[in-house]
Design a protein around this motif. Structure first.
Motif, PDB file in Angstrom:
ATOM      1  N   PRO A 132      34.412  61.717  32.068  1.00  0.00           N
ATOM      2  CA  PRO A 132      35.160  61.104  30.960  1.00  0.00           C
ATOM      3  C   PRO A 132      35.505  59.644  31.208  1.00  0.00           C
ATOM      4  CG  PRO A 132      36.517  62.689  32.170  1.00  0.00           C
ATOM      5  CD  PRO A 132      35.121  62.871  32.645  1.00  0.00           C
ATOM      6  N   LEU A 169      21.760  62.955  27.758  1.00  0.00           N
ATOM      7  CA  LEU A 169      23.109  62.573  28.159  1.00  0.00           C
ATOM      8  C   LEU A 169      23.114  61.880  29.519  1.00  0.00           C
ATOM      9  CD1 LEU A 169      25.027  65.868  27.233  1.00  0.00           C
ATOM     10  CD2 LEU A 169      24.918  63.762  25.881  1.00  0.00           C
ATOM     11  N   GLU A 200      32.645  53.244  25.922  1.00  0.00           N
ATOM     12  CA  GLU A 200      33.241  52.959  24.611  1.00  0.00           C
ATOM     13  C   GLU A 200      33.928  51.595  24.620  1.00  0.00           C
ATOM     14  OE1 GLU A 200      36.072  55.135  21.248  1.00  0.00           O
ATOM     15  OE2 GLU A 200      35.668  56.125  23.174  1.00  0.00           O
ATOM     16  N   PRO A 230      26.962  59.595  25.813  1.00  0.00           N
ATOM     17  CA  PRO A 230      27.568  59.760  27.134  1.00  0.00           C
ATOM     18  C   PRO A 230      27.941  61.217  27.406  1.00  0.00           C
ATOM     19  CG  PRO A 230      29.190  58.889  25.601  1.00  0.00           C
ATOM     20  CD  PRO A 230      27.883  58.942  24.857  1.00  0.00           C
ATOM     21  N   ARG A 259      30.484  63.064  28.290  1.00  0.00           N
ATOM     22  CA  ARG A 259      31.940  62.951  28.418  1.00  0.00           C
ATOM     23  C   ARG A 259      32.540  64.086  29.242  1.00  0.00           C
ATOM     24  NH1 ARG A 259      35.680  59.838  26.098  1.00  0.00           N
ATOM     25  NH2 ARG A 259      34.098  58.868  24.758  1.00  0.00           N
ATOM     26  N   LEU A 275      28.063  57.566  20.166  1.00  0.00           N
ATOM     27  CA  LEU A 275      29.115  57.383  21.167  1.00  0.00           C
ATOM     28  C   LEU A 275      29.988  58.624  21.293  1.00  0.00           C
ATOM     29  CD1 LEU A 275      30.377  55.452  23.186  1.00  0.00           C
ATOM     30  CD2 LEU A 275      31.736  54.485  21.319  1.00  0.00           C
ATOM     31  N   ARG A 276      30.275  59.254  20.178  1.00  0.00           N
ATOM     32  CA  ARG A 276      31.107  60.468  20.197  1.00  0.00           C
ATOM     33  C   ARG A 276      30.473  61.558  19.335  1.00  0.00           C
ATOM     34  NH1 ARG A 276      36.345  60.585  21.969  1.00  0.00           N
ATOM     35  NH2 ARG A 276      37.187  58.632  22.759  1.00  0.00           N
ATOM     36  N   TYR A 306      33.627  57.428  32.696  1.00  0.00           N
ATOM     37  CA  TYR A 306      32.441  56.648  32.344  1.00  0.00           C
ATOM     38  C   TYR A 306      32.304  56.544  30.833  1.00  0.00           C
ATOM     39  CZ  TYR A 306      27.682  54.900  32.094  1.00  0.00           C
ATOM     40  OH  TYR A 306      26.578  54.125  31.818  1.00  0.00           O
ATOM     41  N   ALA A 307      32.520  57.662  30.135  1.00  0.00           N
ATOM     42  CA  ALA A 307      32.417  57.656  28.675  1.00  0.00           C
ATOM     43  C   ALA A 307      33.435  56.701  28.064  1.00  0.00           C
ATOM     44  CB  ALA A 307      32.621  59.071  28.140  1.00  0.00           C
ATOM     45  N   ASP A 308      34.648  56.689  28.594  1.00  0.00           N
ATOM     46  CA  ASP A 308      35.678  55.762  28.106  1.00  0.00           C
ATOM     47  C   ASP A 308      35.286  54.315  28.371  1.00  0.00           C
ATOM     48  OD1 ASP A 308      37.217  57.861  27.222  1.00  0.00           O
ATOM     49  OD2 ASP A 308      38.553  57.884  28.960  1.00  0.00           O
TER      50      ASP A 308
END
Length: 231
Positions: A192, A144, A199, A186, A188, A230-231, A194-196
């Motif tokens: 979060p 991660l 995406e 990621p 998340r 991704l998720r 960065y994860a967004d």
């Protein structure tokens, strides 16, 4: 990438002030090493674990060693954040990453706008900017990133989207310097935003390529690509 000189072995006493680590060498001497990793180093810190250091002969430096790796759960983890850039450069130059083959020119540290990317590669058909990140955090069989909130990392994703918008290839290359993981995604829960942003970047056409490196006191080399979730 092979280490030019033999690494010094010891055991981790503690890491502190982010950039320092006290290490007990095999002869019992305690030294302070420079830690290049500014993240939390979550899941790759363990008091008493074996570590390897590079001796540094530079009178201007206060610390005479650089911390390279730590041995946890049966495997070495590369924690020197400057190594992945060199690994990626050599691998792309030598055609060892399948998705990044075919470039006739590969350069390091190239500017785009007000940002500087780790690698720029081109041939007579396309230009490609590559940003490289070091990954050491593990959760189950997932590697991660990031292990701490990174506004700088988010900015890199935003600039990669600008690269793609300008008609060039944009790649986010994650170099995972540990074994025992089989997928990448990621972190998340940690960042979060960065994860967004990741995406959003993927939706905009930025490519994500996770690669795994085998780490040892003799050499570090990229050996395989891992699936991206991704998720």
């Amino acid at each position: 990438m092979q280490f030019k000189e033999k690494l010094v072995h010891g055991k981790l006493i503690k890491r502190y002030k982010r950039f320092l680590a006290d290490v007990e060498l095999e002869d019992g001497t305690v030294v302070t090493a420079h830690c290049t990793n500014s993240g939390s180093m979550k899941t790759c810190l363990e008091t008493g674990a074996p570590v390897c250091l590079t001796p540094v002969n530079d009178p201007k430096r206060k610390t005479k060693f650089t911390w390279e790796m730590i041995f946890i759960n049966g495997g070495w983890i590369g924690i020197n954040t400057s190594i992945p850039n060199l690994l990626a450069y050599e691998a792309i130059r030598d055609g060892k990453i399948k998705k990044l083959r075919g470039y006739t020119s590969v350069k390091r540290e190239v500017t785009f706008g007000d940002s500087r990317f780790d690698i720029f590669a081109e041939n007579d058909r396309e230009k490609c900017f590559v940003e490289v990140k070091n990954v050491t955090m593990k959760s189950g069989d997932f590697a991660l990133f990031p292990d701490a909130v990174t506004t700088r990392g988010k900015k890199h994703l935003e600039t990669l989207m600008e690269v793609k918008k300008a008609g060039m290839r944009a790649v986010m290359l994650y170099v995972i310097q540990r074994t025992g993981v089989h997928r990448f995604g990621p972190a998340r829960e940690i960042d979060p935003a960065y994860a967004d942003a990741l995406e959003k970047a993927v939706t905009a056409g930025v490519e994500v390529i996770p690669v795994q490196a085998e780490v040892s006191p003799e050499k570090i080399e990229i050996v395989r690509e891992l699936p991206f979730v991704l998720r």
